[in-house]
Design an enzyme around this catalytic site. Structure first.
Site, PDB file in Angstrom:
ATOM      1  CG  HIS A 105      -2.087  -0.972   1.079  1.00  0.00           C
ATOM      2  ND1 HIS A 105      -2.518  -1.493  -0.124  1.00  0.00           N
ATOM      3  CD2 HIS A 105      -2.890  -1.523   2.036  1.00  0.00           C
ATOM      4  CE1 HIS A 105      -3.528  -2.317   0.091  1.00  0.00           C
ATOM      5  NE2 HIS A 105      -3.773  -2.356   1.388  1.00  0.00           N
ATOM      6  CG  HIS A 179      -7.915  -0.139   2.292  1.00  0.00           C
ATOM      7  ND1 HIS A 179      -8.508  -0.869   3.298  1.00  0.00           N
ATOM      8  CD2 HIS A 179      -6.957  -0.936   1.769  1.00  0.00           C
ATOM      9  CE1 HIS A 179      -7.912  -2.050   3.393  1.00  0.00           C
ATOM     10  NE2 HIS A 179      -6.968  -2.124   2.464  1.00  0.00           N
ATOM     11  CD  GLU A 313      -8.487  -3.054  -0.794  1.00  0.00           C
ATOM     12  OE1 GLU A 313      -7.320  -2.664  -1.026  1.00  0.00           O
ATOM     13  OE2 GLU A 313      -8.748  -4.043  -0.083  1.00  0.00           O
TER      14      GLU A 313
END
Length: 347
Positions: A105, A179, A313
């Site tokens: 991420h 997210h 996502e």
């Protein structure tokens, strides 16, 4: 329609603000200029009761101490990159390994942990926020200076559209998502195990033991990964399928979308009557069922627990840079990265 702004805390001497977008039906979205974090979405149930349908906190400190990316914009690259390594234009790059031996991420300080410049958008038929951030060359190991813009727009049809736009002065990687953890029961009355998910997807990516895609695209037919006709989330949680078990008993998998902007993802909670339709121009969606939310903290008075929320996502395929047969996540110098996802809330 209106927007309000209020202080939410401070980060290294800089103010963090919370902005609430409200339409004429009372539907609300609250977002921070820290990480573009969506902290609340207040949506009606079948009886018109307005309740929060996402996971979040009421203080900046809680986000910094406990949050597993609740509501945040993720970048430069969403998902995992194998061993934090990739090659671009013949040059090798090494990124922070912040998830075991892998990069996750965007690294230690990704898009989710910086303060964005914010502009308020007020129009007759919609209100919104335009977030801007300049990610300098070399930030978290990535090449190129990236000028990133994220726009949230809310209309009177209870539709929230998130748009992502970026340009770079060098070839780089860019794969951005949001997210948010959804729980349509309202105010976390139950877990998401009985939520019904429908997706227009006939293939998912198999994962290795470290949750990195193996490269194999697997047909969903006759498995608990088949959401084409609707399936309760609990099926994957209780499944003995190796892929569910290695994902800590649930889903943490990319699904390839067969269609775009045609109600390709639908989530429903039958008790509240709420449903969510997600439409996007992205090639895949990562379904994460909150298998590792953890415990020992509270989420607005509710004990944190696994399966308290799920993420959908929309993004490019994880670790695509290391799989040449995946759609590319390389952003060429001077080209424009442009993606969007629309969330429609119904009851």
């Amino acid at each position: 329609m209106r927007i309000t702004k209020e202080p939410f805390g401070q980060l290294q001497g800089t103010n963090v603000n919370a902005y609430t977008l409200m339409n004429n039906q009372g539907f609300q979205v609250t977002a921070l200029d820290y990480g573009c974090i969506i902290t609340k979405i207040i949506a009606p149930d079948k009886d018109g009761n307005l309740e929060n349908v996402v996971l979040g906190f009421d203080s900046l400190g809680e986000y910094q101490e406990h949050s597993p990316y609740f509501g945040a914009v993720i970048g430069r690259v969403a998902g995992r990159i194998n061993k934090g390594e990739f090659e671009l234009n013949g040059k090798s790059y090494t990124l922070p390994q912040n998830d075991g031996k892998n990069h996750l991420h965007g690294g230690n300080v990704g898009f989710d942990k910086v303060i964005w410049n914010t502009q308020i958008i007020e129009r007759e038929d919609e209100v919104g926020l335009k977030f801007n951030y300049r990610s300098p060359d070399g930030e978290e190991g990535y090449p190129g200076t990236v000028d990133m813009k994220v726009t949230y727009l809310l209309n009177n049809e209870n539709e929230l559209t998130i748009s992502y736009d970026g340009v770079s002065d060098q070839d780089t990687l860019l794969n951005v998502t949001n997210h948010t953890y959804f729980n349509l029961s309202g105010d976390l009355k139950t877990t998401i195990t009985d939520h019904v998910l429908t997706m227009k997807s006939h293939q998912y990516l198999a994962l290795g033991d470290d949750l990195i895609p193996t490269g194999e695209m697997v047909d969903v037919e006759n498995t608990v990964f088949d959401f084409q006709n609707g399936r309760e989330i609990v099926d994957g949680i209780e499944s003995r399928h190796r892929q569910n078990r290695l994902a800590s008993n649930g889903y943490d998998h990319p699904f390839l979308l067969d269609e775009n902007y045609n109600k390709e993802i639908q989530l429903k909670d039958r008790t509240s009557g709420r449903s969510l339709i997600i439409e996007t121009n992205e090639p895949c969606v990562v379904l994460y069922t909150g298998n590792m939310i953890g415990s020992n903290y509270k989420i607005r008075g509710v004990n944190a627990s696994n399966y308290l929320g799920l993420c959908l996502e929309t993004q490019g395929l994880p670790d695509a840079i290391n799989h040449p047969h995946f759609p590319t996540v390389i952003l060429k110098q001077g080209e424009t990265y442009s993606r969007s996802t629309k969330y429609t809330f119904l009851a």
